[in-house]
Design an enzyme around this catalytic site. Structure first.
Site, PDB file in Angstrom:
ATOM      1  N   ASP A  16      28.596  -3.835 -41.720  1.00  0.00           N
ATOM      2  CA  ASP A  16      27.456  -4.268 -40.888  1.00  0.00           C
ATOM      3  C   ASP A  16      26.933  -2.344 -40.282  1.00  0.00           C
ATOM      4  O   ASP A  16      27.592  -1.796 -39.675  1.00  0.00           O
ATOM      5  CB  ASP A  16      27.005  -4.611 -39.488  1.00  0.00           C
ATOM      6  CG  ASP A  16      25.436  -5.210 -38.936  1.00  0.00           C
ATOM      7  OD1 ASP A  16      24.287  -4.941 -40.113  1.00  0.00           O
ATOM      8  OD2 ASP A  16      24.974  -5.605 -38.101  1.00  0.00           O
ATOM      9  N   ASN A  18      25.105   0.025 -41.876  1.00  0.00           N
ATOM     10  CA  ASN A  18      24.748   1.230 -43.330  1.00  0.00           C
ATOM     11  C   ASN A  18      22.983   1.473 -43.336  1.00  0.00           C
ATOM     12  O   ASN A  18      23.058   2.429 -43.490  1.00  0.00           O
ATOM     13  CB  ASN A  18      24.398  -0.135 -44.770  1.00  0.00           C
ATOM     14  CG  ASN A  18      25.802  -0.675 -44.147  1.00  0.00           C
ATOM     15  OD1 ASN A  18      26.882   0.107 -44.281  1.00  0.00           O
ATOM     16  ND2 ASN A  18      26.333  -1.738 -46.004  1.00  0.00           N
ATOM     17  N   HIS A  33      23.515   1.559 -47.555  1.00  0.00           N
ATOM     18  CA  HIS A  33      24.367   0.892 -48.298  1.00  0.00           C
ATOM     19  C   HIS A  33      25.773   1.754 -49.811  1.00  0.00           C
ATOM     20  O   HIS A  33      26.801   1.404 -49.920  1.00  0.00           O
ATOM     21  CB  HIS A  33      23.584  -0.204 -49.530  1.00  0.00           C
ATOM     22  CG  HIS A  33      22.654  -1.004 -47.831  1.00  0.00           C
ATOM     23  ND1 HIS A  33      23.044  -1.135 -47.153  1.00  0.00           N
ATOM     24  CD2 HIS A  33      21.689  -0.909 -48.537  1.00  0.00           C
ATOM     25  CE1 HIS A  33      22.684  -2.092 -46.571  1.00  0.00           C
ATOM     26  NE2 HIS A  33      21.496  -2.398 -47.214  1.00  0.00           N
ATOM     27  N   LEU A 127      46.415  -8.325 -52.274  1.00  0.00           N
ATOM     28  CA  LEU A 127      45.979  -8.991 -51.615  1.00  0.00           C
ATOM     29  C   LEU A 127      44.874  -9.314 -51.950  1.00  0.00           C
ATOM     30  O   LEU A 127      44.920  -9.219 -53.090  1.00  0.00           O
ATOM     31  CB  LEU A 127      45.372  -7.810 -50.791  1.00  0.00           C
ATOM     32  CG  LEU A 127      44.084  -7.305 -50.474  1.00  0.00           C
ATOM     33  CD1 LEU A 127      43.503  -8.316 -48.815  1.00  0.00           C
ATOM     34  CD2 LEU A 127      43.666  -5.799 -49.786  1.00  0.00           C
TER      35      LEU A 127
HETATM   36  C1  IPE Z   1      25.232  -9.923 -40.900  1.00  0.00           C
HETATM   37  O1  IPE Z   1      24.835  -8.707 -40.931  1.00  0.00           O
HETATM   38  C2  IPE Z   1      25.100  -9.399 -42.625  1.00  0.00           C
HETATM   39  C3  IPE Z   1      26.700  -8.613 -43.226  1.00  0.00           C
HETATM   40  C4  IPE Z   1      26.592  -7.294 -42.791  1.00  0.00           C
HETATM   41  C5  IPE Z   1      26.418  -9.046 -45.377  1.00  0.00           C
HETATM   42  P1  IPE Z   1      23.622  -8.647 -40.726  1.00  0.00           P
HETATM   43  O2  IPE Z   1      22.568  -7.303 -40.122  1.00  0.00           O
HETATM   44  O3  IPE Z   1      22.114  -9.269 -41.545  1.00  0.00           O
HETATM   45  O4  IPE Z   1      23.122  -9.136 -39.136  1.00  0.00           O
HETATM   46  P2  IPE Z   1      22.089  -9.475 -38.188  1.00  0.00           P
HETATM   47  O5  IPE Z   1      20.465  -9.631 -39.355  1.00  0.00           O
HETATM   48  O6  IPE Z   1      21.493  -8.076 -37.358  1.00  0.00           O
HETATM   49  O7  IPE Z   1      22.905 -10.780 -37.642  1.00  0.00           O
HETATM   50  C1  IPE Z   2      24.681  -4.309 -43.516  1.00  0.00           C
HETATM   51  O1  IPE Z   2      23.877  -3.348 -43.312  1.00  0.00           O
HETATM   52  C2  IPE Z   2      24.444  -4.444 -44.978  1.00  0.00           C
HETATM   53  C3  IPE Z   2      24.433  -5.564 -45.350  1.00  0.00           C
HETATM   54  C4  IPE Z   2      23.609  -6.952 -44.087  1.00  0.00           C
HETATM   55  C5  IPE Z   2      24.212  -5.669 -47.018  1.00  0.00           C
HETATM   56  P1  IPE Z   2      22.402  -3.566 -42.727  1.00  0.00           P
HETATM   57  O2  IPE Z   2      21.894  -3.180 -43.762  1.00  0.00           O
HETATM   58  O3  IPE Z   2      22.397  -4.340 -41.945  1.00  0.00           O
HETATM   59  O4  IPE Z   2      22.566  -2.551 -41.549  1.00  0.00           O
HETATM   60  P2  IPE Z   2      21.615  -2.358 -40.371  1.00  0.00           P
HETATM   61  O5  IPE Z   2      22.511  -3.259 -38.931  1.00  0.00           O
HETATM   62  O6  IPE Z   2      20.122  -2.693 -40.732  1.00  0.00           O
HETATM   63  O7  IPE Z   2      21.797  -1.143 -39.598  1.00  0.00           O
HETATM   64 MG    MG Z   3      23.138  -5.739 -39.666  1.00  0.00          MG
END
Ligand code: IPE
Ligand code: IPE
Ligand code: MG
Length: 242
Positions: A16, A18, A33, A127
């Site tokens: 999480d 990105n 990403h 792995l």
């Molecule tokens: C969880 O992150 C999903 C992934 C990392 C793929 P999200 O960014 O979607 O989660 P919430 O919305 O903050 O709970």
């Molecule tokens: C996680 O990073 C990747 C996915 C959920 C695909 P986010 O896109 O949720 O990044 P934040 O949490 O908004 O910073």
């Molecule tokens: Mg996120």
């Protein structure tokens, strides 16, 4: 790090942060990403070298389809590109890729790239990388329940066949329970990630965003794991009672 380290058998990583990583640098979210792919490659090589046996990576949740269509499209294309070009290290490190998640409504080209990488790595076992793509724990439990009900309806199983081992076998993948769940970016929640499998996992929430989750950051997580005292509902394991 020394050789005495206890390496968690199955590690889950909620990748999480990105978007915030990119935004804090004045870039558009999707650049986060893109950068995350490079981070992930290094991390997988590192985990393979350390002897991690199973890693479940949360790449896209069932809820992530709620995002702007442009971001979803970008991610789908990034998955295709990455599975085709970026994952050449898998063969060298003997990494097997499997996926967890619903195939519907993933685009055909994403499914093809997924199937190809699964096929190409199916002989490996050093792995196992379980990539959770269009994954949600709730969806997994619904899908597992339907599968089991169908087996029952078709007379393949009786009610007595349904036990915890059987339930695990009928999840998207038959994997051992999670020992350690790491969620980057400082958020303190599961967001529908492997709730069933994480029932006795230890948790670690580093403040870094995923693109900055380097092998060194991973090593810090492993160090923290050494201090955890896992009891699984029993008593401390050092002195066994007779
Ligand atoms: C969880 O992150 C999903 C992934 C990392 C793929 P999200 O960014 O979607 O989660 P919430 O919305 O903050 O709970
Ligand atoms: C996680 O990073 C990747 C996915 C959920 C695909 P986010 O896109 O949720 O990044 P934040 O949490 O908004 O910073
Ligand atoms: Mg996120």
């Amino acid at each position: 790090m020394n050789e005495e380290l206890v390496i968690p058998n199955h590690i889950g990583i909620i990748m999480d942060g990105n978007g915030r990583w990119a935004q804090e640098r004045g870039m558009i979210r999707t650049m986060g990403h893109k950068t995350a792919v490079g981070t992930l490659k290094k991390l997988c090589v590192h985990m393979a070298d350390m002897g991690v046996k199973y890693a479940s990576l949360y790449a896209f949740s069932t809820e992530n389809f709620k995002r702007d269509i442009k971001e979803v499209d970008f991610l789908m294309n990034l998955f295709i590109e990455s599975f085709k070009k970026e994952f050449t290290f898998l063969k060298e490190k003997k990494v097997r890729v499997v996926f967890s998640g619903r195939r519907e409504p993933l685009p055909e080209k994403v499914l093809e790239a997924m199937d190809q990488i699964v096929e190409e790595t199916k002989e490996y076992s050093d792995l196992v990388l379980n990539i959770c793509l269009n994954y949600g724990s709730h969806a997994e439990i619904v899908d597992m329940t339907k599968k089991v009900c169908e087996m029952y309806q078709d007379g393949e199983i009786s009610l007595d066949d349904i036990n915890e081992e059987f339930i695990q076998k009928n999840m998207y993948q038959d994997l051992p329970p999670l020992d350690y769940v790491i969620r980057t970016s400082g958020e303190l929640r599961l967001s529908n990630f492997m709730m069933y499998q994480a029932s006795y996992a230890e948790f670690y929430f580093p403040d870094v965003y995923f693109p900055d989750f380097t092998p060194e950051e991973f090593d810090k997580a492993i160090e923290v794991f050494q201090k955890r005292n896992r009891r699984f509902g029993g008593i401390k394991n050092e002195v066994k009672s007779s």
